[in-house]
Scaffold this active site. Structure first.
Site, PDB file in Angstrom:
ATOM      1  N   TRP A  55       0.855  -1.192   0.000  1.00 41.95           N
ATOM      2  CA  TRP A  55       0.000   0.000   0.000  1.00 41.95           C
ATOM      3  C   TRP A  55       0.894   1.245   0.000  1.00 41.95           C
ATOM      4  O   TRP A  55       1.855   1.307   0.786  1.00 41.95           O
ATOM      5  CB  TRP A  55      -0.903  -0.029   1.244  1.00 41.95           C
ATOM      6  CG  TRP A  55      -1.824   1.142   1.393  1.00 41.95           C
ATOM      7  CD1 TRP A  55      -2.580   1.721   0.409  1.00 41.95           C
ATOM      8  CD2 TRP A  55      -2.091   1.865   2.599  1.00 41.95           C
ATOM      9  NE1 TRP A  55      -3.314   2.758   0.944  1.00 41.95           N
ATOM     10  CE2 TRP A  55      -3.027   2.871   2.281  1.00 41.95           C
ATOM     11  CE3 TRP A  55      -1.643   1.766   3.913  1.00 41.95           C
ATOM     12  CZ2 TRP A  55      -3.514   3.762   3.220  1.00 41.95           C
ATOM     13  CZ3 TRP A  55      -2.134   2.655   4.864  1.00 41.95           C
ATOM     14  CH2 TRP A  55      -3.064   3.636   4.517  1.00 41.95           C
ATOM     15  N   LYS A  67     -14.071  -0.251   5.101  1.00 38.00           N
ATOM     16  CA  LYS A  67     -14.626  -0.896   3.915  1.00 38.00           C
ATOM     17  C   LYS A  67     -15.812  -1.792   4.291  1.00 38.00           C
ATOM     18  O   LYS A  67     -16.856  -1.734   3.664  1.00 38.00           O
ATOM     19  CB  LYS A  67     -13.582  -1.752   3.201  1.00 38.00           C
ATOM     20  CG  LYS A  67     -12.167  -1.257   3.307  1.00 38.00           C
ATOM     21  CD  LYS A  67     -11.865  -0.095   2.401  1.00 38.00           C
ATOM     22  CE  LYS A  67     -10.514   0.471   2.767  1.00 38.00           C
ATOM     23  NZ  LYS A  67      -9.958   1.434   1.918  1.00 38.00           N
ATOM     24  N   ASP A 108      -1.932  -6.247   8.743  1.00 34.68           N
ATOM     25  CA  ASP A 108      -2.841  -5.196   8.301  1.00 34.68           C
ATOM     26  C   ASP A 108      -4.102  -5.887   7.775  1.00 34.68           C
ATOM     27  O   ASP A 108      -4.063  -6.582   6.760  1.00 34.68           O
ATOM     28  CB  ASP A 108      -2.161  -4.356   7.204  1.00 34.68           C
ATOM     29  CG  ASP A 108      -2.980  -3.117   6.852  1.00 34.68           C
ATOM     30  OD1 ASP A 108      -4.158  -3.048   7.247  1.00 34.68           O
ATOM     31  OD2 ASP A 108      -2.446  -2.224   6.174  1.00 34.68           O
TER      32      ASP A 108
HETATM   33  C1  LMR Z   1      -6.664   2.632  -0.698  1.00 31.38           C
HETATM   34  O1  LMR Z   1      -5.635   1.976  -0.686  1.00 31.38           O
HETATM   35  O2  LMR Z   1      -7.120   3.156  -1.714  1.00 31.38           O
HETATM   36  C2  LMR Z   1      -7.434   2.801   0.585  1.00 31.38           C
HETATM   37  O3  LMR Z   1      -6.824   2.077   1.601  1.00 31.38           O
HETATM   38  C3  LMR Z   1      -7.676   4.207   0.942  1.00 31.38           C
HETATM   39  C4  LMR Z   1      -6.442   4.941   1.360  1.00 31.38           C
HETATM   40  O4  LMR Z   1      -6.456   5.557   2.434  1.00 31.38           O
HETATM   41  O5  LMR Z   1      -5.449   4.943   0.621  1.00 31.38           O
END
Ligand code: LMR
Length: 402
Positions: A133, A249, A214
């Site tokens: 992420w 979510k 996570d």
């Molecule tokens: C994403 O990865 O799009 C979501 O987890 C929202 C975010 O805060 O980035």
């Protein structure tokens, strides 16, 4: 001397939320947002769940105060979180080895965990998957922790490079921290199988590193139960872990910032001591959590009818995404039969790693008003009956351009 604040340079836009801002400013009527991980229904809306609306209606009647919450949130909220992420029959929870703090979202949980680790283990390195992420490195950097990465996604197979991942995790030294995505890996949608989780667990035990899980998409993989069953072999094996979980979510509570940091200690006393330090971290940051989202979750999960309604709504979201995956694969097969998009059907959760290059991503945004995160992650949940054909046409054209 130059005034202080005028010495500060502008920051680059956030790779995910910055894209949402750019999307909002785009006047094109047929623009498509496949950037941020937010569920939309087939009409392109992100509605408040009916179970959430009903809980809020009840709260309006029954809520008697807006006084502060405890630093780690309401005990009933912590219990609800544990029942969901560990399961109602969890041996870890029954032994008192789990302690939960209510945090502002899953991101807040990651940061509180990072601050805790920095305070007690300043030399620890946090290992993240390649890719991960976009906000993970920044969160741990902001906490002052070093980061390194372990192999995860194999672009050649569009799947998991498990041998490379495991070899790397077998080399992580004791005292380091490994960030693992429980299910619906963000950004790839590629998850570990049960036997692979068991091997990761064995590596954690052998090497003595700390798993930091996570868990942001429970219910979007297969089901609430199956998604938590994934991490069970790990939690059964390791003496200690941290879990950052989120209701953004699965309850659609994005803007209510509703998450939790759960500490799994070697015994109840260790969990209690660690939570007391988590509370210090929280107190010196945001003092105590925002109440509204947590009370929604508590209200729903304390009531059998509301829980059943919420589960149906969650299953509906999960099923729509699975259906959209299949539709997109079929739409691409008609337009670009030489390009194999079957992997999108196999990937799980909101995201798929499309294989689009950054140049193709830029072209799609500039020429077709289609917003995709750099690296090629698409939010499959953003595809609707209305935009599917235009999207597939544009992706096929982007592929042809190379
Ligand atoms: C994403 O990865 O799009 C979501 O987890 C929202 C975010 O805060 O980035």
């Amino acid at each position: 001397m130059e005034p202080m604040l005028s010495q500060i340079d502008a920051a680059p836009p956030d790779p995910i939320l910055g894209l949402t801002e750019a999307f909002r400013q785009d006047p094109a009527p047929d623009k498509i947002n496949l950037g941020v991980g937010v569920y939309v229904d087939d009409q392109g809306r992100t509605p408040v769940l009916a179970s959430v609306k009903e809980a809020e209606a009840r709260m309006l009647e029954s809520e008697t105060t807006k006084s502060y919450l405890p630093i780690s949130g309401q005990p009933a909220y912590g219990k609800a979180v544990q029942d969901l992420i560990l399961g109602p029959d969890s041996a870890v929870a029954a032994a008192g080895r789990a302690a939960t703090a209510h945090t502002p979202g899953g991101t807040g949980a990651l940061r509180v965990g990072g601050d805790l680790l920095r305070a007690f283990f300043p030399g620890a390195t946090v290992w993240v998957s390649t890719p991960t992420w976009a906000n993970h490195p920044g969160v741990f950097a902001a906490a002052g922790l070093a980061r390194r990465s372990y192999p995860y996604y194999d672009p050649a197979t569009r799947g998991l490079d498990f041998p490379a991942m495991l070899a790397a995790l077998r080399d992580v030294p004791a005292g380091d921290v490994v960030l693992l995505h429980a299910c619906c890996h963000n950004p790839t949608g590629v998850d570990l199988a049960a036997d692979q989780w068991a091997e990761v667990a064995a590596a954690a035990v052998d090497r003595g590193w700390l798993p930091f899980i996570d868990f942001a998409y429970q219910g979007f993989g297969d089901s609430v139960e199956a998604d938590r069953a994934c991490i069970q072999p790990l939690l059964d094996a390791v003496p200690e872990a941290l879990i950052a979980s989120s209701f953004s979510k699965n309850f659609g509570l994005y803007r209510e910032r509703t998450g939790a940091l759960t500490v799994i200690g070697g015994d109840a006393e260790a969990a209690r001591r660690t939570l007391s330090q988590v509370k210090r971290v929280v107190r010196t940051n945001y003092s105590n959590p925002p109440a509204h989202g947590g009370l929604i979750v508590e209200t729903i999960l304390a009531d059998a009818d509301l829980t059943a309604q919420w589960r149906k709504e969650l299953e509906g979201m999960q099923a729509r995404i699975a259906g959209v995956r299949a539709q997109f694969v079929e739409a691409m097969a008609r337009r670009a039969p030489e390009a194999d998009f079957e992997f999108i059907r196999r990937q799980r959760g909101m995201f798929s790693f499309s294989g689009l290059s950054d140049a193709q991503v830029d072209w799609l945004r500039e020429e077709r008003h289609i917003y995709i995160v750099k690296g090629g992650r698409i939010n499959v949940a953003g595809i609707t009956s209305d935009n599917l054909d235009a999207l597939a046409d544009a992706v096929a054209e982007a592929l042809q351009r190379g």
